[in-house]
Enzyme design. Structure first.
Site, PDB file in Angstrom:
ATOM      1  CB  CYS A   1      69.507 -86.346 -45.868  1.00  0.00           C
ATOM      2  SG  CYS A   1      70.780 -85.832 -47.039  1.00  0.00           S
TER       3      CYS A   1
ATOM      4  CG  ASN B   1      71.932 -78.423 -54.908  1.00  0.00           C
ATOM      5  OD1 ASN B   1      71.974 -79.327 -55.729  1.00  0.00           O
ATOM      6  ND2 ASN B   1      71.208 -78.521 -53.816  1.00  0.00           N
ATOM      7  N   GLY B   2      73.387 -77.785 -51.793  1.00  0.00           N
ATOM      8  CA  GLY B   2      74.009 -78.768 -50.918  1.00  0.00           C
ATOM      9  C   GLY B   2      73.923 -78.331 -49.480  1.00  0.00           C
TER      10      GLY B   2
ATOM     11  CG  ASP C   1      54.492 -92.173 -52.612  1.00  0.00           C
ATOM     12  OD1 ASP C   1      55.072 -91.636 -53.579  1.00  0.00           O
ATOM     13  OD2 ASP C   1      54.051 -91.513 -51.649  1.00  0.00           O
ATOM     14  CG  ASP C   2      58.998 -91.075 -53.708  1.00  0.00           C
ATOM     15  OD1 ASP C   2      57.848 -90.657 -53.576  1.00  0.00           O
ATOM     16  OD2 ASP C   2      59.980 -90.554 -53.153  1.00  0.00           O
TER      17      ASP C   2
ATOM     18  N   GLY D   1      63.381 -76.252 -55.574  1.00  0.00           N
ATOM     19  CA  GLY D   1      63.256 -75.254 -54.522  1.00  0.00           C
ATOM     20  C   GLY D   1      62.209 -74.233 -54.876  1.00  0.00           C
TER      21      GLY D   1
ATOM     22  CB  CYS E   1      69.307 -75.141 -53.768  1.00  0.00           C
ATOM     23  SG  CYS E   1      69.090 -74.649 -52.056  1.00  0.00           S
TER      24      CYS E   1
ATOM     25  CB  CYS F   1      75.409 -90.995 -50.180  1.00  0.00           C
ATOM     26  SG  CYS F   1      74.796 -90.739 -48.493  1.00  0.00           S
TER      27      CYS F   1
ATOM     28  CE1 TYR G   1      59.168 -86.302 -53.676  1.00  0.00           C
ATOM     29  CE2 TYR G   1      61.072 -84.985 -53.042  1.00  0.00           C
ATOM     30  CZ  TYR G   1      59.712 -85.099 -53.250  1.00  0.00           C
ATOM     31  OH  TYR G   1      58.892 -84.034 -53.050  1.00  0.00           O
TER      32      TYR G   1
ATOM     33  CB  CYS H   1      72.237 -87.633 -53.279  1.00  0.00           C
ATOM     34  SG  CYS H   1      70.632 -87.703 -52.485  1.00  0.00           S
TER      35      CYS H   1
HETATM   36  P1  AMP Z   1      55.284 -88.250 -45.446  1.00  0.00           P
HETATM   37  O1  AMP Z   1      53.880 -87.847 -45.366  1.00  0.00           O
HETATM   38  O2  AMP Z   1      56.127 -87.415 -44.508  1.00  0.00           O
HETATM   39  O3  AMP Z   1      55.526 -89.715 -45.224  1.00  0.00           O
HETATM   40  O4  AMP Z   1      55.818 -87.888 -46.887  1.00  0.00           O
HETATM   41  C1  AMP Z   1      55.908 -88.849 -47.895  1.00  0.00           C
HETATM   42  C2  AMP Z   1      55.748 -88.196 -49.235  1.00  0.00           C
HETATM   43  O5  AMP Z   1      56.670 -87.101 -49.346  1.00  0.00           O
HETATM   44  C3  AMP Z   1      56.044 -89.160 -50.376  1.00  0.00           C
HETATM   45  O6  AMP Z   1      54.945 -89.091 -51.263  1.00  0.00           O
HETATM   46  C4  AMP Z   1      57.299 -88.634 -51.025  1.00  0.00           C
HETATM   47  O7  AMP Z   1      57.172 -88.620 -52.431  1.00  0.00           O
HETATM   48  C5  AMP Z   1      57.451 -87.233 -50.517  1.00  0.00           C
HETATM   49  N1  AMP Z   1      58.828 -86.915 -50.118  1.00  0.00           N
HETATM   50  C6  AMP Z   1      59.796 -87.736 -49.740  1.00  0.00           C
HETATM   51  N2  AMP Z   1      60.910 -87.063 -49.433  1.00  0.00           N
HETATM   52  C7  AMP Z   1      60.652 -85.764 -49.632  1.00  0.00           C
HETATM   53  C8  AMP Z   1      61.402 -84.552 -49.515  1.00  0.00           C
HETATM   54  N3  AMP Z   1      62.662 -84.561 -49.113  1.00  0.00           N
HETATM   55  N4  AMP Z   1      60.792 -83.399 -49.836  1.00  0.00           N
HETATM   56  C9  AMP Z   1      59.524 -83.379 -50.221  1.00  0.00           C
HETATM   57  N5  AMP Z   1      58.762 -84.484 -50.345  1.00  0.00           N
HETATM   58  C10 AMP Z   1      59.301 -85.659 -50.056  1.00  0.00           C
END
Ligand code: AMP
Length: 471
Positions: free
Chosen positions: A396, A114-115, A358-359, A40, A14, A446, A254, A248
């Site tokens: 998480c 938030n948390g 990608d991240d 959010g 959030c 963390c 991300y 975090c």
């Molecule tokens: P997936 O298809 O489940 O592997 O989702 C991966 C994608 O979701 C990546 O492009 C990330 O940038 C994004 N992502 C990673 N963590 C989250 C999150 N907690 N909430 C929304 N998007 C996320």
């Protein structure tokens, strides 16, 4: 009734914003929430006070759709707090949208949290046994009841009792008729910063909210700090003994906006570029072009390209008028989501060997569709996928919406199996050592999602560890 699964509590990512001492408190909170919309998208609310009474407006939906001018006019006063809510399916309802307002022996209070509280189910059960009636399934309401039920002699002592009882992550704002209180859990899991606008104090999850309203950053709310803001100015209470920190890491990877500075002034964009540079140092693939998965992979891809000297371009174009696919509660929509969101630029990609940045990979669904899209729609010759964080192997419990361990592809599959699943020519991740090397004082973070070391214990933790060991 609160749905509870030992391995998958209700997750809440959030955004919170608060302001004390401004004639346009609600309007500025609206703008603050607008800047924090990425934290959010399910619902939002603002609660204001004119010094005598609290006023509340909240709805499901996006900030700009919820608050009309007429609605903002119904929020008079010089103090306000606001909240953006993000949650998974099952708990999507208006009752769970914050701020939560409650009357109790010492007046009225509103909270925005938030948390994620890891101990909320047990606390809720014992509070209900003592006669507490809950209006929502949100774990944040536990905090309200703990304050109301506390035997502390004044409000601050009640707050201190309440936050010592709870366990988990909380960046918390409390509004009373004449004051605003900002609180951060002793681990400092979620960010929370203090700023100033026209002589009024402002508090926000991320500094990007200050930029939009023209506020000046003062400092972070310290982990474990209870900051009281009222007509006496600022007063900081120390409720906890010194504690290990657990910022975090996923906020850097991300969740936070790249233009924010969090956790003691780390610029999120700069950190992500560094992750990309480190990823390039750890990489030995030759390719024609570096492209990001927008928007999450952009800074890391720039860093990767700078380090590797392989040209950067936008090979995937994002439609910005839809939300993040990940939050869609129904699977069918999520699968559809990637196509609706991204389209390859064939003219740029055709015949090329691509490094796609990608991240993170969570379930692997997005990556699989992107690789397919780049080959079929984009005409790419090779697709090499590079992830600017280590494999996400553990869920998480502190507020990032990751699925159960079983759904995390890196928890149940080896890297080469993931590569096969996403149909990439190669796949590699940033190493955990590389991540630690890049983050200043990384021992304060963390990284449980990558190494399974949970800094805040939670019910079922040992079972979770066993599930990991015997997967
Ligand atoms: P997936 O298809 O489940 O592997 O989702 C991966 C994608 O979701 C990546 O492009 C990330 O940038 C994004 N992502 C990673 N963590 C989250 C999150 N907690 N909430 C929304 N998007 C996320």
């Amino acid at each position: 009734m609160l749905k509870y699964n030992m391995f998958h509590d209700i997750h809440e990512e959030c955004g919170v914003f608060g302001i004390y001492g401004h004639t346009e408190a609600a309007n500025l909170t609206y703008l603050g929430l607008y800047a924090l919309q990425h934290r959010g998208q399910e619902g939002a609310g603002i609660c204001s006070s004119d010094g005598r009474q609290l006023f509340l407006e909240k709805s499901m939906g996006l900030v700009a759709d919820i608050f009309s001018e007429k609605r903002l006019k119904r929020l008079p006063g010089y103090i306000a707090i606001g909240h953006n809510r993000y949650s998974t399916a099952g708990s999507s309802m208006l009752k769970n949208v914050q701020p939560i307002v409650a009357n109790f022996a010492l007046g009225t209070l509103a909270i925005a949290h938030n948390g994620n509280l890891v101990s909320s189910v047990d606390l809720r059960t014992s509070l209900e046994a003592e006669g507490a009636i809950f209006q929502s399934s949100s774990d944040s309401e536990v905090i309200v009841h703990l304050i109301a039920h506390s035997k502390g002699y004044d409000f601050y002592e009640r707050v201190a009792h309440a936050i010592k009882e709870i366990n988990g992550s909380f960046s918390l704002l409390i509004l009373r008729e004449k004051e605003l209180i900002a609180i951060r859990d002793p681990y400092g899991v979620r960010p929370l910063s203090l700023g100033m606008k026209d002589g009024a104090y402002v508090v926000a999850s991320e500094t990007c909210a200050f930029d939009l309203i023209g506020a000046t950053f003062i400092r972070d709310i310290e982990p474990g700090e209870v900051l009281i803001i009222n007509d006496q100015g600022l007063e900081s209470l120390k409720v906890f003994n010194s504690h290990k920190k657990a910022f975090c890491v996923f906020e850097l990877i991300y969740f936070s906006r790249p233009d924010s500075n969090i956790f003691g002034g780390l610029n999120v964009n700069e950190m992500r570029k560094e992750f990309g540079r480190q990823l390039a140092k750890e990489s030995d693939i030759d390719a024609d072009l570096v492209i990001p998965v927008p928007d999450s992979g952009v800074p890391a891809a720039i860093g990767f390209s700078e380090q590797s000297k392989i040209p950067f371009d936008f090979g995937l174009i994002r439609n910005h008028y839809i939300g993040r696919t990940f939050i869609e509660p129904k699977n069918s929509i999520r699968h559809f989501g990637v196509k609706i969101k991204l389209n390859p630029v064939r003219k740029l990609l055709e015949g090329k060997r691509l490094l796609v940045i990608d991240d993170s990979i969570v379930r692997g669904t997005t990556s699989k569709k992107i690789v397919k899209m780049l080959r079929e729609g984009g005409g790419a010759k090779e697709v090499h996928l590079k992830i600017s964080s280590p494999p996400t192997i553990s869920p998480c419990y502190y507020g990032i919406d990751t699925p159960t361990r079983r759904e995390l592809i890196a928890s149940t599959h080896l890297i080469d199996e993931i590569r096969k699943y996403v149909t990439a020519d190669s796949l590699s991740y940033l190493s955990l050592e590389g991540l630690h090397k890049i983050i200043p004082n990384s021992h304060n973070f963390c990284t449980a999602c990558f190494d399974c070391h949970y800094p805040i214990s939670f019910p079922g933790e040992h079972l979770n560890q066993m599930e990991f060991l015997f997967k």
